[in-house]
Design a protein around this motif. Structure first.
Motif, PDB file in Angstrom:
ATOM      1  N   ALA A  10       0.850  -1.210   0.000  1.00  0.00           N
ATOM      2  CA  ALA A  10       0.000   0.000   0.000  1.00  0.00           C
ATOM      3  C   ALA A  10       0.875   1.245   0.000  1.00  0.00           C
ATOM      4  O   ALA A  10       2.072   1.177   0.309  1.00  0.00           O
ATOM      5  N   TYR A  11       0.264   2.378  -0.343  1.00  0.00           N
ATOM      6  CA  TYR A  11       0.987   3.636  -0.252  1.00  0.00           C
ATOM      7  C   TYR A  11      -0.015   4.761  -0.024  1.00  0.00           C
ATOM      8  O   TYR A  11      -1.212   4.601  -0.231  1.00  0.00           O
ATOM      9  N   THR A  12       0.529   5.921   0.382  1.00  0.00           N
ATOM     10  CA  THR A  12      -0.282   7.117   0.535  1.00  0.00           C
ATOM     11  C   THR A  12       0.587   8.344   0.339  1.00  0.00           C
ATOM     12  O   THR A  12       1.780   8.321   0.604  1.00  0.00           O
ATOM     13  N   SER A  14       1.460  11.843   1.764  1.00  0.00           N
ATOM     14  CA  SER A  14       1.299  12.361   3.112  1.00  0.00           C
ATOM     15  C   SER A  14       2.315  13.436   3.401  1.00  0.00           C
ATOM     16  O   SER A  14       3.422  13.438   2.867  1.00  0.00           O
ATOM     17  N   TRP A  26       4.055   0.861   2.289  1.00  0.00           N
ATOM     18  CA  TRP A  26       3.920  -0.260   3.227  1.00  0.00           C
ATOM     19  C   TRP A  26       4.363  -1.560   2.555  1.00  0.00           C
ATOM     20  O   TRP A  26       4.041  -1.803   1.397  1.00  0.00           O
ATOM     21  N   LEU A  30      -0.724  -4.391   6.985  1.00  0.00           N
ATOM     22  CA  LEU A  30      -1.057  -2.977   7.261  1.00  0.00           C
ATOM     23  C   LEU A  30      -1.523  -2.876   8.707  1.00  0.00           C
ATOM     24  O   LEU A  30      -2.720  -2.894   9.007  1.00  0.00           O
ATOM     25  N   ILE A  33      -1.485   1.749  10.129  1.00  0.00           N
ATOM     26  CA  ILE A  33      -1.993   2.846   9.286  1.00  0.00           C
ATOM     27  C   ILE A  33      -2.578   3.974  10.121  1.00  0.00           C
ATOM     28  O   ILE A  33      -2.580   5.132   9.711  1.00  0.00           O
ATOM     29  N   VAL A  37      -1.412   7.479   8.787  1.00  0.00           N
ATOM     30  CA  VAL A  37      -2.392   8.051   7.842  1.00  0.00           C
ATOM     31  C   VAL A  37      -3.234   9.069   8.592  1.00  0.00           C
ATOM     32  O   VAL A  37      -3.964   8.727   9.524  1.00  0.00           O
ATOM     33  N   ASP A  41      -6.343  11.717   4.455  1.00  0.00           N
ATOM     34  CA  ASP A  41      -5.402  11.085   3.526  1.00  0.00           C
ATOM     35  C   ASP A  41      -6.049   9.876   2.873  1.00  0.00           C
ATOM     36  O   ASP A  41      -6.847   9.164   3.481  1.00  0.00           O
ATOM     37  N   THR A  42      -5.652   9.621   1.635  1.00  0.00           N
ATOM     38  CA  THR A  42      -6.186   8.484   0.883  1.00  0.00           C
ATOM     39  C   THR A  42      -5.173   7.364   0.896  1.00  0.00           C
ATOM     40  O   THR A  42      -4.004   7.566   0.546  1.00  0.00           O
ATOM     41  N   LEU A  43      -5.592   6.184   1.279  1.00  0.00           N
ATOM     42  CA  LEU A  43      -4.721   5.016   1.314  1.00  0.00           C
ATOM     43  C   LEU A  43      -5.015   4.154   0.101  1.00  0.00           C
ATOM     44  O   LEU A  43      -6.148   3.767  -0.125  1.00  0.00           O
ATOM     45  N   TYR A  44      -4.010   3.865  -0.647  1.00  0.00           N
ATOM     46  CA  TYR A  44      -4.147   3.035  -1.849  1.00  0.00           C
ATOM     47  C   TYR A  44      -3.629   1.649  -1.534  1.00  0.00           C
ATOM     48  O   TYR A  44      -2.460   1.466  -1.167  1.00  0.00           O
TER      49      TYR A  44
END
Length: 450
Positions: A10-12, A14, A26, A30, A33, A37, A41-44
């Motif tokens: 995952a990534y964001t 930030s 990440w 996870l 977070i 996060v 913020d948007t977590l993909y």
């Protein structure tokens, strides 16, 4: 950068520790977070292709299922709405064809919005009470239709007034009578017990009057002897009191417009009761007269201003009362009264005899020794005051009853309405002039253009 590394999960984007924007990656589970996060913020998150296909298919099937549910429900709702509309349209059309009353606005009578508070009778109950409207139960017939005697299950006797399909009156008169009389209570007014409205049938249910209409006694050569002078005077006073109530004392000021001998019913004690309010009109406030282009009533009882110009008031009923008084004293009908020397009705003859001081010649022979000469002459005098040509010359009913019952001096009457006078000797007469005339006692309606 995350896609280029197979272990990236995952990534964001930030703002890390206030150092500016950056990218947070990440690897593995996870589990932290919430620490990194921030709010907004948007977590993909990285997923396998198979998982993406499963989610897409799930969303697609859910949409299809929702669509499949919405379409039938919408169809059902639409069908229900259309059915309701068709039902009400068919019902209103059926009511219109069958003449079922809808008590709405009526320009001829503005009291239609009043609560009727009137019991409804089932047709089956009335059929049983009248033995299926047997001819043996028929009491008579008028402009509205036939009237039948009935007996309810509890033993109460009733009179059922049934609107005939060929009646000269109709829905307007039926509705008007229900509205007018349902609110009235007086010992000299016939009591309306209820009504029946089923399909094409429209009926009014009244208290039963054992002695029927006054005309059935008064104009019958054999039965008229049952009415001696005290009984006739009692009837005159009773009718006068009923009119005083209608014109002054009731919460609705009512003009009857069709007062006549046949609309006076007699109970077992010979008490008179005014009936048939199908053509009545209600006055409000300080209204004293009105004009109509629909003249209703019975010839011989209609006041000149009403028969000629459609103008009616409480003085119109006073005129009819005057005719009724003269008919009760004389025992003859105003219309159809024949005298070989006069081209006149009963009113004209009474006027001539009064001027000559011979009013007692008008009195019915069957009264015999029961007469009270003073009261009879006074009744004739008051009757002539009531039938004067001009409405302003006539007394109101309160004054009329005071004149009948008191011994105060009476004013001299002026010329009555519809008075013709003597026939000239040289006037040729047709052979049918003195024949038997046809007397139509049905109420009439005359449409007059304005």
């Amino acid at each position: 950068m995350c896609k280029s590394k197979c272990s990236c999960t995952a990534y964001t984007n930030s703002n890390i520790s206030g150092t500016g924007s950056g990218c947070l990656l990440w690897f593995g589970d996870l589990i932290d977070i919430r620490t990194f996060v921030g709010i907004g913020d948007t977590l993909y998150i990285r997923l396998s292709a198979s998982e993406l296909d499963s989610i897409k298919n799930s969303k697609s099937s859910s949409a299809v299922r929702r669509g499949r549910v919405i379409v039938p429900v919408a169809s059902v709702v639409l069908v229900i709405i259309i059915s309701i509309c068709l039902y009400y349209r068919f019902n209103r059309k059926k009511q219109h064809q069958q003449g079922t009353p809808e008590f709405g606005h009526d320009p001829e009578n503005r009291s239609d919005d009043e609560d009727l508070e009137l019991p409804l009778f089932d047709l089956s109950t009335l059929l049983k009470a009248t033995n299926n409207f047997s001819i043996n139960n028929k009491l008579g017939e008028g402009g509205f239709g036939p009237v039948y005697k009935g007996v309810l299950e509890d033993g109460e006797e009733i009179a059922v007034k049934r609107l005939a399909k060929t009646s000269t009156q109709g829905l307007h008169e039926f509705k008007n009578e229900v509205i007018s009389i349902s609110k009235l209570q007086h010992r000299n007014l016939v009591k309306l017990l209820g009504c029946c409205i089923e399909g094409a049938e429209k009926m009014l249910i009244y208290e039963y009057m054992p002695n029927k209409g006054l005309d059935s006694l008064l104009f019958d050569k054999t039965r008229s002897e049952l009415l001696d002078w005290p009984a006739r005077y009692h009837i005159i006073i009773g009718v006068a009191r009923g009119l005083v109530y209608l014109h002054r004392d009731s919460r609705l000021r009512i003009i009857h417009r069709d007062l006549k001998v046949s609309n006076i019913l007699l109970d077992k004690d010979m008490n008179p009761k005014i009936s048939d309010f199908g053509t009545a009109r209600t006055f409000g406030g300080n209204q004293i007269e009105a004009n109509t282009n629909r003249v209703v009533g019975t010839y011989g009882y209609m006041a000149p201003e009403y028969a000629g110009d459609g103008i009616f008031s409480i003085k119109s009923d006073v005129y009819s009362f005057g005719v009724l008084v003269l008919e009760i004293v004389c025992g003859e009908k105003n219309r159809g009264f024949i005298h070989k020397e006069y081209c006149n009705n009963l009113i004209g003859r009474a006027w001539e005899l009064h001027n000559e001081g011979r009013s007692l010649q008008l009195v019915a022979k069957c009264l015999g020794e029961s007469i009270n000469v003073y009261r009879i002459l006074r009744s004739i005098h008051v009757g002539l005051l009531c039938v004067q040509r001009h409405p302003e010359d006539r007394p109101n009913m309160t004054s009329a009853i005071l004149m009948l019952e008191s011994d105060t001096p009476l004013p001299s009457p002026k010329e009555p309405g519809f008075y013709v006078g003597k026939i000239m000797q040289d006037t040729p007469q047709s052979s049918s002039s003195y024949g038997i005339s046809s007397n139509n006692e049905l109420s009439i309606s005359i449409l007059k253009g304005r």
